[in-house]
Structures are given as structure tokens and as C-alpha cells.
Design a protein around this motif. Sequence first.
Motif, PDB file in Angstrom:
ATOM      1  N   ARG A  30      21.594   1.675  62.877  1.00  0.00           N
ATOM      2  CA  ARG A  30      21.386   0.763  64.008  1.00  0.00           C
ATOM      3  C   ARG A  30      22.703   0.365  64.674  1.00  0.00           C
ATOM      4  NH1 ARG A  30      16.593  -2.263  64.132  1.00  0.00           N
ATOM      5  NH2 ARG A  30      17.742  -4.190  64.549  1.00  0.00           N
TER       6      ARG A  30
ATOM      7  N   ASP B   8      16.718   4.363  77.199  1.00  0.00           N
ATOM      8  CA  ASP B   8      15.275   4.149  77.177  1.00  0.00           C
ATOM      9  C   ASP B   8      14.866   2.822  77.827  1.00  0.00           C
ATOM     10  OD1 ASP B   8      15.132   6.526  75.841  1.00  0.00           O
ATOM     11  OD2 ASP B   8      14.654   5.662  73.883  1.00  0.00           O
TER      12      ASP B   8
ATOM     13  N   HIS C   8      20.908   5.507  73.283  1.00  0.00           N
ATOM     14  CA  HIS C   8      19.596   6.090  73.574  1.00  0.00           C
ATOM     15  C   HIS C   8      18.479   5.052  73.563  1.00  0.00           C
ATOM     16  CE1 HIS C   8      20.333  10.478  73.848  1.00  0.00           C
ATOM     17  NE2 HIS C   8      21.478  10.114  73.275  1.00  0.00           N
ATOM     18  N   ALA C   9      18.457   4.184  72.549  1.00  0.00           N
ATOM     19  CA  ALA C   9      17.342   3.243  72.436  1.00  0.00           C
ATOM     20  C   ALA C   9      17.448   2.090  73.414  1.00  0.00           C
ATOM     21  CB  ALA C   9      17.258   2.710  71.007  1.00  0.00           C
ATOM     22  N   THR C  10      18.658   1.548  73.577  1.00  0.00           N
ATOM     23  CA  THR C  10      18.827   0.348  74.382  1.00  0.00           C
ATOM     24  C   THR C  10      19.155   0.662  75.843  1.00  0.00           C
ATOM     25  OG1 THR C  10      19.599  -0.823  72.405  1.00  0.00           O
ATOM     26  CG2 THR C  10      20.065  -1.848  74.540  1.00  0.00           C
TER      27      THR C  10
ATOM     28  N   THR D 249      15.164  -3.564  70.780  1.00  0.00           N
ATOM     29  CA  THR D 249      15.091  -2.175  71.246  1.00  0.00           C
ATOM     30  C   THR D 249      15.403  -1.138  70.177  1.00  0.00           C
ATOM     31  OG1 THR D 249      17.379  -2.376  72.052  1.00  0.00           O
ATOM     32  CG2 THR D 249      15.602  -2.787  73.636  1.00  0.00           C
ATOM     33  N   LEU D 250      16.133  -1.508  69.122  1.00  0.00           N
ATOM     34  CA  LEU D 250      16.464  -0.535  68.082  1.00  0.00           C
ATOM     35  C   LEU D 250      15.350  -0.461  67.044  1.00  0.00           C
ATOM     36  CD1 LEU D 250      20.219  -1.445  67.628  1.00  0.00           C
ATOM     37  CD2 LEU D 250      19.365   0.766  68.426  1.00  0.00           C
ATOM     38  N   PRO D 251      15.033   0.732  66.544  1.00  0.00           N
ATOM     39  CA  PRO D 251      13.966   0.855  65.538  1.00  0.00           C
ATOM     40  C   PRO D 251      14.273   0.015  64.307  1.00  0.00           C
ATOM     41  CG  PRO D 251      14.621   3.019  66.372  1.00  0.00           C
ATOM     42  CD  PRO D 251      15.611   2.041  66.906  1.00  0.00           C
TER      43      PRO D 251
END
Length: 425
Positions: free
Chosen positions: A336, A349, A344-346, A326-328
Motif C-alpha cells: 500500500r 483510477d 494506479h489506485a488513487t 482508494t487503496l485495496p
Amino acid sequence: MTFTGPAGNGLQLFPFRGLRYVPERVGSLAAVTSPPYAAGAGPDGPHHPDSADPHNIVRLILPQGATPAARAEQAAATLRGWLSGGVLVPDAEPALYVCEQRGEGFVQRGIIGALRLSEPDEGIVLPHEAVLPHVVEDRAGLMRATAAHLEPLLLAYRGDGGRCGAGAVVERTARRPPLLTTTTRDGTRHRLWAVTDPAELAEIDTDLSGRQALIADGHHRWATYLRLRSEQPRSDAWDFGLVLLVDTARHPFQVRAIHRVLCRLPVAEALAAVAGSFRVRPVAAPLPAALEVLAEAARYGNAFLLTGGTDFHLIDRPDPGLLARTLPEDRPPAWRALDAAVLHATLLDHLWRVPDGPADIAYVHDARAAVDRAHRQGGTAVLLHPVREEVVRLLAGEGVTMPRKSTSFGPKPPTGLVLRSLEHH
């Protein structure tokens, strides 16, 4: 005045004729100052215009109106009225201003001045958070209409701790009688001095000329300064922005987290969605003790406190495979590892599927206020542990922006002590 000075590869801070309240025209300085907009002057903050003093600065930074254009014009009309009525008056000569905040357990001093704007690739002023275009648009409209900088950015630089140069001027100045003294409702005492001596101004200029600064607070204002400068290529007044510059080697910032309230996500649903991906543990303790549990868990990895306003739950030890998915992948390891990145990412989102808009997420600086708001709205407060300043500076130096609202540096100066008019500069 016309700004002149040596071109350099570092900070260039210039005197300006500050706009300041005339004490005899207002009830008290404490009654007309306000927290910065982002730190409490918004609709849920303590200085909403409906309850503020008629001359409170919040009437400029948070004007009322049905549209952005109407709000900007309302602020401009208010400012014109205060200037013509002698409520705000420009100082007789340009100055840099030493600003002091003193509260329980801290003293912070810095210099307010007009900073020559630099290009992002010059590495002189380092942002660390992304900005929202609609917020920049709104601030640009307000600055255009008022032709004024209403509150300074907060910038951190690493000096020599006050032994010489700008820091020494600040410490010497703080031993002189101040221009003004006021105590705001949070108990913080504020003092302001003007520095006009050419030798001291030169001492500051020489010291800062080789230094860079980190934006601690005010990313949207900085982006707005750059945008408006590009629109006004032949007006030197727009080549500068109002800033408060603090030597954090002498006066370290307090770094706090900015918490989230998920207005439409009940805490039971939030906890159910993370089960199996994070370790979930109840924390049977009041808020201060629960935050200590969070701080201890954060020493070992990503950790968050979730609450609907009563019981607390610690979630930590996220599944490494989930983070990897899930992390860029194009971000450095330090990014990270950020709690805000994982949040926000994991979480937001991927697991919770909560859109990042004002109807769904509120950003709240105070943990107690976040807990209370979640309880009122039937939502979930997500409490975070602060990021260390060294991590912020490391990422900013690499040109990597953090998720917005990742940190809150302070103490922030109250808005209204000194303003910069682009027509009286």
C-alpha cells in the motif's frame, strides 16, 4: 540432449546448445543485437525493424504482420531462413554461458542457461509483477511458431558474492578469452564465454540447488514458459526456460523506475484534479535536478513529478483519508506504500480516471524519453522514483505481486547474444 540431474528444492540450471550469430555472415554483432523488447525494441525504440540491420534480432522479437498469427509465422520463416543460410548456428556441444556487461561505473556478470521450470507454489522462482493475458498469448504464439527462446529472463539470486560455487566459476571464466566481444550503441561492452567443463558445471549445480531467484525482468516470458509446458506434457525441451541468472550479492542490479505518459491527459487537467488531495509545488529546475527533488521527497512518502514536457511539478503528501479509501485493504502495508500502487489506485483510477490501455498510458523506461513524448503528444509524463530491491524481494517472498511495470532492473543483456532452440537442445 536429454536433461538429467538431481531433483531438488532449488534452482536447476542446465547446459544447452546455444544458437549464435556467425560473425562472418553479419556486418557486426553490435548491428544485429537489440535491447530487450520491453526496454527499447518497440515501435518507439531505437531498433524498429524498418531501420534495423537485415539480420537484427528485432526481426524475430518484433516481427511484422497484420495479425498475431501472421507475425509469429513471419518470425518463424525468418528464423528458418537464418538457420538454413548459416547466419545462426547451434554450438557443437551444450554449455552454460557466462555473460558480462561493462559500462561506465558498472560491471555485471551472470550465467545463461536452461532453467528447469518450477510451480509457483514451490517458491523457487519468485515473480513480483502481474502479467497481461493478451501479452502472454502473443508471446506463446511466437514461441510455438519459432520453437525457440529468443531472449533470456533476467533473474536475481543471493549467492556468496563469488567466493565459491557458481559465483567463483563466473569470476574464473571471466579471466579467459571470450567467445565473443561487442560494444552496443549505448557504449556498453558485452562478452560471452561457454562453460563446458563437467567439474565446473557440477560446482554450479551444487551451489544453485538450494537457492531461489527473483524475476527481475521477463514476467510475461516466465508465464509463457509455464503455459507452453502445460501444452507439451511429453516434450522435455519445454520443461526448461532460457534465463540469465545474476548473483546480486556480487553484482547488485541498478534499479530504475518505469515512468508513465498519459497520452490523452493534458498536464493542466492532471494538476487541477490533484489539487486539495496532494501537495503541489512547481520545480524550477532542469530534468536532472528535478529528479533529485523527487528523490528527496520520496524519502518521506509517495511523490511524483508531473510535466507536459517543459515545467515540472512535484506532487506529494497525499491525503491519508484518500489513500485509505482508494487503496485495496487486503494488501500488506509495504504494498500500500508503493508509489506505483498509489499511482494506479488513487491517481489513475480515482482522481484522473485514466483507463490502463495502450491508447491512454505508455510505459517508458527513460525519464527524458517520457518527458519528450508527453511534450509531443500534449499529455502528461508521470515520473517515479525507483523501488528498492529489498522491498521487491520482501513482497515477492510473501507471494504479493506489485502493480505491473513497477520496476526496471538492469543492466539487461542485449537480445541476440545467444538463443535457445527447442529443436537443437
